[in-house]
Design a protein around this motif. Structure first.
Motif, PDB file in Angstrom:
ATOM      1  N   VAL A  59       0.844  -1.204   0.000  1.00 39.90           N
ATOM      2  CA  VAL A  59       0.000   0.000   0.000  1.00 39.90           C
ATOM      3  C   VAL A  59       0.876   1.249   0.000  1.00 39.90           C
ATOM      4  CG1 VAL A  59      -1.778   1.286   1.255  1.00 39.90           C
ATOM      5  CG2 VAL A  59      -1.835  -1.209   1.229  1.00 39.90           C
ATOM      6  N   MET A  60       1.901   1.253   0.846  1.00 38.53           N
ATOM      7  CA  MET A  60       2.804   2.397   0.918  1.00 38.53           C
ATOM      8  C   MET A  60       4.220   1.900   1.167  1.00 38.53           C
ATOM      9  SD  MET A  60       0.795   5.169   3.320  1.00 38.53           S
ATOM     10  CE  MET A  60       1.689   6.557   2.599  1.00 38.53           C
ATOM     11  N   ALA A  61       5.166   2.660   0.664  1.00 35.80           N
ATOM     12  CA  ALA A  61       6.571   2.558   1.075  1.00 35.80           C
ATOM     13  C   ALA A  61       6.976   4.023   1.169  1.00 35.80           C
ATOM     14  CB  ALA A  61       7.410   1.781   0.057  1.00 35.80           C
ATOM     15  N   HIS A  62       6.777   4.587   2.321  1.00 36.39           N
ATOM     16  CA  HIS A  62       6.894   6.043   2.498  1.00 36.39           C
ATOM     17  C   HIS A  62       8.178   6.591   1.893  1.00 36.39           C
ATOM     18  CE1 HIS A  62       3.888   5.193   5.587  1.00 36.39           C
ATOM     19  NE2 HIS A  62       3.566   6.457   5.526  1.00 36.39           N
ATOM     20  N   PRO A  63       8.115   7.692   1.178  1.00 42.53           N
ATOM     21  CA  PRO A  63       6.965   8.555   0.916  1.00 42.53           C
ATOM     22  C   PRO A  63       6.139   8.134  -0.297  1.00 42.53           C
ATOM     23  CG  PRO A  63       8.915   9.575   0.000  1.00 42.53           C
ATOM     24  CD  PRO A  63       9.360   8.279   0.630  1.00 42.53           C
ATOM     25  N   PHE A  64       6.390   6.961  -0.856  1.00 41.34           N
ATOM     26  CA  PHE A  64       5.616   6.504  -2.017  1.00 41.34           C
ATOM     27  C   PHE A  64       4.335   5.831  -1.545  1.00 41.34           C
ATOM     28  CE2 PHE A  64      10.108   6.334  -3.374  1.00 41.34           C
ATOM     29  CZ  PHE A  64      10.048   7.228  -4.438  1.00 41.34           C
ATOM     30  N   SER A  65       3.300   5.949  -2.371  1.00 46.20           N
ATOM     31  CA  SER A  65       2.021   5.333  -2.051  1.00 46.20           C
ATOM     32  C   SER A  65       1.466   4.658  -3.294  1.00 46.20           C
ATOM     33  CB  SER A  65       1.037   6.399  -1.553  1.00 46.20           C
ATOM     34  OG  SER A  65      -0.225   5.806  -1.301  1.00 46.20           O
ATOM     35  N   ALA A  66       0.784   3.543  -3.084  1.00 46.93           N
ATOM     36  CA  ALA A  66       0.099   2.855  -4.189  1.00 46.93           C
ATOM     37  C   ALA A  66      -1.367   3.255  -4.248  1.00 46.93           C
ATOM     38  CB  ALA A  66       0.229   1.341  -4.018  1.00 46.93           C
ATOM     39  N   VAL A  67      -1.799   4.041  -3.289  1.00 48.04           N
ATOM     40  CA  VAL A  67      -3.212   4.448  -3.229  1.00 48.04           C
ATOM     41  C   VAL A  67      -3.292   5.971  -3.114  1.00 48.04           C
ATOM     42  CG1 VAL A  67      -3.966   2.284  -2.166  1.00 48.04           C
ATOM     43  CG2 VAL A  67      -3.289   4.192  -0.695  1.00 48.04           C
ATOM     44  N   TRP A  81       1.398   8.918  -6.813  1.00 48.58           N
ATOM     45  CA  TRP A  81       0.516   9.332  -5.728  1.00 48.58           C
ATOM     46  C   TRP A  81       1.422   9.968  -4.690  1.00 48.58           C
ATOM     47  CZ3 TRP A  81      -4.017   9.835  -7.249  1.00 48.58           C
ATOM     48  CH2 TRP A  81      -4.724   8.856  -7.928  1.00 48.58           C
ATOM     49  N   GLY A  82       1.000  11.107  -4.174  1.00 54.45           N
ATOM     50  CA  GLY A  82       1.901  11.859  -3.297  1.00 54.45           C
ATOM     51  C   GLY A  82       1.933  11.368  -1.872  1.00 54.45           C
ATOM     52  N   GLY A  83       1.154  10.346  -1.504  1.00 49.65           N
ATOM     53  CA  GLY A  83       1.024  10.067  -0.074  1.00 49.65           C
ATOM     54  C   GLY A  83       0.346  11.266   0.576  1.00 49.65           C
ATOM     55  N   CYS A  84       0.795  11.634   1.762  1.00 48.24           N
ATOM     56  CA  CYS A  84       0.249  12.817   2.458  1.00 48.24           C
ATOM     57  C   CYS A  84       1.039  14.063   2.045  1.00 48.24           C
ATOM     58  CB  CYS A  84       0.325  12.590   3.956  1.00 48.24           C
ATOM     59  SG  CYS A  84       2.019  12.440   4.565  1.00 48.24           S
ATOM     60  N   SER A  85       0.735  15.197   2.693  1.00 46.80           N
ATOM     61  CA  SER A  85       1.451  16.435   2.369  1.00 46.80           C
ATOM     62  C   SER A  85       2.943  16.303   2.671  1.00 46.80           C
ATOM     63  CB  SER A  85       0.862  17.606   3.153  1.00 46.80           C
ATOM     64  OG  SER A  85       0.957  17.382   4.555  1.00 46.80           O
ATOM     65  N   TRP A  86       3.257  15.668   3.769  1.00 48.32           N
ATOM     66  CA  TRP A  86       4.649  15.441   4.201  1.00 48.32           C
ATOM     67  C   TRP A  86       5.374  14.604   3.136  1.00 48.32           C
ATOM     68  CZ3 TRP A  86       5.248  12.958   9.743  1.00 48.32           C
ATOM     69  CH2 TRP A  86       6.596  12.762  10.046  1.00 48.32           C
ATOM     70  N   ASP A  87       4.732  13.528   2.697  1.00 53.60           N
ATOM     71  CA  ASP A  87       5.322  12.639   1.689  1.00 53.60           C
ATOM     72  C   ASP A  87       5.443  13.332   0.333  1.00 53.60           C
ATOM     73  OD1 ASP A  87       5.288  10.634   3.653  1.00 53.60           O
ATOM     74  OD2 ASP A  87       3.268  10.020   3.076  1.00 53.60           O
ATOM     75  N   ALA A  88       4.388  14.062  -0.066  1.00 50.13           N
ATOM     76  CA  ALA A  88       4.404  14.734  -1.369  1.00 50.13           C
ATOM     77  C   ALA A  88       5.544  15.749  -1.426  1.00 50.13           C
ATOM     78  CB  ALA A  88       3.063  15.423  -1.631  1.00 50.13           C
ATOM     79  N   PHE A  89       5.729  16.503  -0.333  1.00 48.87           N
ATOM     80  CA  PHE A  89       6.798  17.499  -0.304  1.00 48.87           C
ATOM     81  C   PHE A  89       8.178  16.844  -0.146  1.00 48.87           C
ATOM     82  CE2 PHE A  89       5.270  22.067   0.279  1.00 48.87           C
ATOM     83  CZ  PHE A  89       4.092  21.848  -0.410  1.00 48.87           C
ATOM     84  N   ALA A  90       8.214  15.588   0.306  1.00 47.17           N
ATOM     85  CA  ALA A  90       9.493  14.883   0.439  1.00 47.17           C
ATOM     86  C   ALA A  90       9.976  14.311  -0.899  1.00 47.17           C
ATOM     87  CB  ALA A  90       9.361  13.746   1.451  1.00 47.17           C
ATOM     88  N   LEU A  91       9.054  14.031  -1.824  1.00 47.97           N
ATOM     89  CA  LEU A  91       9.446  13.303  -3.037  1.00 47.97           C
ATOM     90  C   LEU A  91      10.550  13.993  -3.845  1.00 47.97           C
ATOM     91  CD1 LEU A  91       6.111  11.663  -4.208  1.00 47.97           C
ATOM     92  CD2 LEU A  91       8.241  10.505  -3.660  1.00 47.97           C
ATOM     93  N   PRO A  92      10.507  15.316  -4.078  1.00 46.72           N
ATOM     94  CA  PRO A  92      11.609  15.897  -4.865  1.00 46.72           C
ATOM     95  C   PRO A  92      12.973  15.747  -4.197  1.00 46.72           C
ATOM     96  CG  PRO A  92      10.192  17.617  -3.936  1.00 46.72           C
ATOM     97  CD  PRO A  92       9.479  16.308  -3.744  1.00 46.72           C
ATOM     98  N   HIS A  93      12.999  15.555  -2.892  1.00 47.41           N
ATOM     99  CA  HIS A  93      14.282  15.359  -2.188  1.00 47.41           C
ATOM    100  C   HIS A  93      14.838  13.962  -2.429  1.00 47.41           C
ATOM    101  CE1 HIS A  93      13.777  19.154  -0.029  1.00 47.41           C
ATOM    102  NE2 HIS A  93      12.500  18.836  -0.014  1.00 47.41           N
ATOM    103  N   LEU A  94      13.957  13.001  -2.704  1.00 46.19           N
ATOM    104  CA  LEU A  94      14.405  11.622  -2.971  1.00 46.19           C
ATOM    105  C   LEU A  94      14.612  11.377  -4.462  1.00 46.19           C
ATOM    106  CD1 LEU A  94      12.552   9.051  -0.721  1.00 46.19           C
ATOM    107  CD2 LEU A  94      14.724  10.205  -0.371  1.00 46.19           C
ATOM    108  N   LEU A  95      14.149  12.306  -5.297  1.00 46.54           N
ATOM    109  CA  LEU A  95      14.189  12.128  -6.750  1.00 46.54           C
ATOM    110  C   LEU A  95      14.920  13.318  -7.371  1.00 46.54           C
ATOM    111  CD1 LEU A  95      10.387  11.233  -7.038  1.00 46.54           C
ATOM    112  CD2 LEU A  95      12.280   9.600  -7.249  1.00 46.54           C
ATOM    113  N   PRO A  96      16.217  13.458  -7.058  1.00 46.11           N
ATOM    114  CA  PRO A  96      16.925  14.686  -7.450  1.00 46.11           C
ATOM    115  C   PRO A  96      16.971  14.908  -8.962  1.00 46.11           C
ATOM    116  CG  PRO A  96      18.446  13.034  -6.568  1.00 46.11           C
ATOM    117  CD  PRO A  96      17.077  12.531  -6.305  1.00 46.11           C
ATOM    118  N   ALA A  97      16.901  13.825  -9.757  1.00 46.06           N
ATOM    119  CA  ALA A  97      16.960  13.999 -11.215  1.00 46.06           C
ATOM    120  C   ALA A  97      15.719  14.702 -11.755  1.00 46.06           C
ATOM    121  CB  ALA A  97      17.128  12.643 -11.903  1.00 46.06           C
ATOM    122  N   GLU A  98      14.657  14.740 -10.969  1.00 45.59           N
ATOM    123  CA  GLU A  98      13.411  15.360 -11.426  1.00 45.59           C
ATOM    124  C   GLU A  98      13.455  16.883 -11.363  1.00 45.59           C
ATOM    125  OE1 GLU A  98      10.718  14.029 -12.757  1.00 45.59           O
ATOM    126  OE2 GLU A  98      11.436  11.964 -12.570  1.00 45.59           O
ATOM    127  N   GLY A  99      14.337  17.447 -10.552  1.00 47.11           N
ATOM    128  CA  GLY A  99      14.240  18.893 -10.320  1.00 47.11           C
ATOM    129  C   GLY A  99      12.953  19.190  -9.570  1.00 47.11           C
TER     130      GLY A  99
END
Ligand SMILES: [Zn+2]
Ligand SMILES: [Zn+2]
Length: 219
Positions: A59-67, A81-99
């Motif tokens: 279902v989730m592997a924070h900050p990633f979500s399948a739902v 899927w952004g997960g929650c606000s905390w997870d959504a704002f964390a994703l660019p920090h884990l995915l540096p190639a995305e900018g």
């Protein structure tokens, strides 16, 4: 199969595709049986590295979500899927190639749409507020429920309207800059081997250094 190999395979799949990998995909990638994957995923679930449904789906592997939990995060060629606000704002920090990624949501109180370009160098502008319903020490009691109630609202008034309409007391409210700062290093190292996870109930120093305060955060 090392548990860490399985954890990293799950994270790589989420990062690369926006989706949870199937047990068969993981078994093929790691050269083990689906039963070994099932057992390994259960261990990772028990260690809070990911969250399984009752039937064993990821279902989730924070900050990633399948739902869907209220947020979408669009990269150059991938939609998460952004997960929650905390997870959504964390994703660019884990995915540096995305900018910068495009984080979008609706205010839970009034359905007004909100979107921000969120990157890893500075918080996005905006006067919206982030609301956390479940205190840090209780966040893992039902972590999907917790994430579902970590949303961004237009204003403190919208938080009050939503809480009143749902018969609950508002939790903790903070601004977008604090949310971004707090999200920025929380999952640091999660894409790398040897990751040691933090638990929200016992991370007082991190919380304090991010600008959070009060008993809600165990401070
Ligand atoms: Zn609103
Ligand atoms: Zn979350």
């Amino acid at each position: 199969m090392e548990s860490e190999d399985l954890r990293l395979a799950v994270y790589r799949a989420f990062a690369g595709t926006g989706r949870a990998p199937s047990g068969v995909d993981l078994a093929n990638e790691l050269g083990v049986t689906p039963a070994e994957i099932e057992c390994g995923l259960r261990d990772l679930h028990n260690a809070r590295h990911l969250v399984l449904s009752e039937d064993g789906e990821i279902v989730m592997a924070h900050p990633f979500s399948a739902v869907p939990l209220g947020f979408s995060v669009m990269g150059r060629e991938t939609l998460w899927w952004g997960g929650c606000s905390w997870d959504a704002f964390a994703l660019p920090h884990l995915l540096p190639a995305e900018g910068e990624v495009l984080v979008a949501t609706r205010c839970p109180a009034c359905s007004r749409p909100h979107a921000w370009n969120v990157g890893a160098t500075a918080p996005p502008p905006g006067d919206q507020v982030a609301h956390f319903l479940v205190p840090a020490a209780r966040m893992w009691d039902d972590v999907v429920h917790t994430c579902r109630h970590q949303r961004i609202f237009c204003s403190r008034q919208c938080v009050a309207d939503w809480a009143g309409g749902h018969g609950v007391q508002p939790g903790y409210v903070t601004d977008l800059a604090t949310l971004w700062r707090f999200a920025s290093r929380w999952y640091e190292g999660r894409m790398d081997r040897g990751y040691v996870r933090r638990d929200p109930g016992t991370a007082a120093e991190y919380m304090r250094s991010s600008g959070l305060s009060g008993p809600f955060w165990g401070l």
